[in-house]
Structures are given as C-alpha cells and as structure tokens.
Design a protein around this motif. Structure first.
Motif, short mmCIF file in Angstrom:
data_model
loop_
_atom_site.label_atom_id
_atom_site.label_comp_id
_atom_site.label_asym_id
_atom_site.label_seq_id
_atom_site.Cartn_x
_atom_site.Cartn_y
_atom_site.Cartn_z
N UNK A 47 -29.66 7.50 -16.88
CA UNK A 47 -30.73 7.62 -15.90
C UNK A 47 -31.45 6.29 -15.79
N UNK A 48 -31.26 5.60 -14.67
CA UNK A 48 -31.98 4.34 -14.48
C UNK A 48 -33.46 4.64 -14.28
N UNK A 49 -34.28 3.62 -14.40
CA UNK A 49 -35.71 3.85 -14.18
C UNK A 49 -35.92 4.06 -12.69
N UNK A 50 -35.83 5.33 -12.28
CA UNK A 50 -35.79 5.70 -10.88
C UNK A 50 -37.05 5.32 -10.12
N UNK B 47 -22.01 -0.23 -1.30
CA UNK B 47 -21.23 -0.03 -0.07
C UNK B 47 -19.76 0.22 -0.37
N UNK B 48 -19.21 -0.51 -1.32
CA UNK B 48 -17.80 -0.33 -1.69
C UNK B 48 -17.58 1.07 -2.25
N UNK B 49 -18.48 1.54 -3.08
CA UNK B 49 -18.34 2.88 -3.65
C UNK B 49 -18.51 3.94 -2.56
N UNK B 50 -19.37 3.67 -1.58
CA UNK B 50 -19.48 4.57 -0.44
C UNK B 50 -18.17 4.69 0.32
N UNK B 51 -17.44 3.58 0.41
CA UNK B 51 -16.12 3.60 1.05
C UNK B 51 -15.15 4.47 0.26
N UNK B 52 -15.20 4.38 -1.07
CA UNK B 52 -14.36 5.24 -1.91
C UNK B 52 -14.65 6.70 -1.60
N UNK B 53 -15.92 7.00 -1.48
CA UNK B 53 -16.34 8.38 -1.25
C UNK B 53 -15.79 8.90 0.10
N UNK B 54 -15.78 8.05 1.11
CA UNK B 54 -15.30 8.45 2.44
C UNK B 54 -13.77 8.52 2.51
N UNK C 138 -30.08 2.02 -6.49
CA UNK C 138 -31.35 2.00 -7.20
C UNK C 138 -31.52 0.71 -8.00
N UNK C 139 -30.45 0.30 -8.65
CA UNK C 139 -30.48 -0.94 -9.42
C UNK C 139 -30.75 -2.13 -8.50
N UNK C 140 -30.11 -2.16 -7.33
CA UNK C 140 -30.34 -3.24 -6.37
C UNK C 140 -31.79 -3.25 -5.91
N UNK C 141 -32.33 -2.09 -5.60
CA UNK C 141 -33.71 -2.00 -5.13
C UNK C 141 -34.70 -2.44 -6.21
N UNK C 142 -34.47 -1.99 -7.44
CA UNK C 142 -35.37 -2.35 -8.54
C UNK C 142 -35.33 -3.85 -8.83
N UNK D 125 -22.91 7.53 -8.73
CA UNK D 125 -22.62 6.14 -9.06
C UNK D 125 -23.11 5.21 -7.95
N UNK D 126 -22.86 5.61 -6.71
CA UNK D 126 -23.32 4.81 -5.57
C UNK D 126 -24.84 4.70 -5.58
N UNK D 127 -25.52 5.81 -5.82
CA UNK D 127 -26.99 5.80 -5.85
C UNK D 127 -27.52 4.98 -7.02
#
Length: 151
Positions: free
Chosen positions: A79-82, A51-58, A19-23, A13-15
């Motif tokens: 699958x987003x357009x990777x 970043x928020x989801x990364x915090x959840x993961x930690x 990816x969506x932000x980068x695209x 989910x974080x990735x």
C-alpha cells in the motif's frame, strides 16, 4: 482495493504507478535541486509505466483477465502512501531511489509468487510478461539513477 481477478491486479499495479508518479511530482517542489530533478525523472518514468500497463490491461486475453487471483494470492499487495503525505519530501536523494526501487521489487515479488502458482497458459503468459516489464523497468531505473548519481 480488494483484488479478485487478474484484471483487478493489473489495474491495481497501474494505479500504484500512477500514485507513485503523482506523489513524486507533488513532493518534488519542496526538495533541493538534485533530488527535485531525480523526482521529476522518476515521476515521468512512473507515468509512462502507468500507460504501458494500461495497454496490457486493454490487450490481454479476456480469459486471463477473468481468472480469479485470490486462489493464488497469499499476501496483501503493498500500500503506497495513498494520500501523499509528503514522505518523499523528507527523503534524501539515495532514500528516494531506494524507496521507488523497493516498490518495484515488491511488485516483482508478487508477480513471481503468482507465476509459480498459475496454471492457465494465457494467465501464465500475462503474468510472465508483466514480470518481465517490471524487471526491465527496474533495471532501467537503477541504471539511469546511477548515471544521475555520477553527475
């Protein structure tokens, strides 16, 4: 990416948000001003959400993270357009909003399906919390993009 545990699901989910932000950022340069401003806003929003989801993961309990998800997962995650093949560059303002909201809707549907099946309390709490985060952020996106549309 094969998702075996809830930790991998959160990472996926974080990735997806990254990816969506980068695209969005990458494709915004070829858009007219209004759509470019929208894509810049959405890109920043998705990067913050990553970043928020990364915090959840930690911060999540180890027991919840180690729970196997494939017992609960019946369908493959979206699958987003990777490779960021410029699909956002070809969309108009409203189509961009619709596509981003659709990503959030699919994530929420996945979490809702998992929530209905998870039995371990720590894992249930984690999924509930992630679902609420996605719901809140989706409502915020709809509200903010609606305001941008009014301008």
């Amino acid at each position: 990416m094969e998702i075996r545990t809830f930790e991998e699901l959160i990472d996926w989910t974080r990735m997806l948000h990254a990816n969506l932000a980068a695209c969005l950022s990458h494709c915004s340069t070829s858009q007219e001003e209004r759509a470019r401003l929208l894509m810049d806003y959405l890109s920043e929003h998705e990067a913050k959400l990553e970043k928020v989801i990364g915090d959840y993961e930690r911060q999540a309990p180890a027991q919840a993270l180690r729970t196997y998800v494939y017992d609960y997962l019946k369908h493959s995650p979206l699958k987003p357009h990777e490779d960021c093949d410029k699909s956002f560059a070809d969309l108009d303002y409203h189509s961009i909003i619709k596509l981003v909201i659709d990503y959030h809707d699919q994530i929420m549907a996945l979490y809702q399906a998992l929530l209905a099946r998870v039995e371990i309390p720590e894992t249930r709490d984690l999924v509930q919390s992630l679902l609420e985060l996605e719901e809140h952020e989706s409502m915020r996106l709809v509200r903010q993009t609606g305001r941008m549309d009014d301008l």
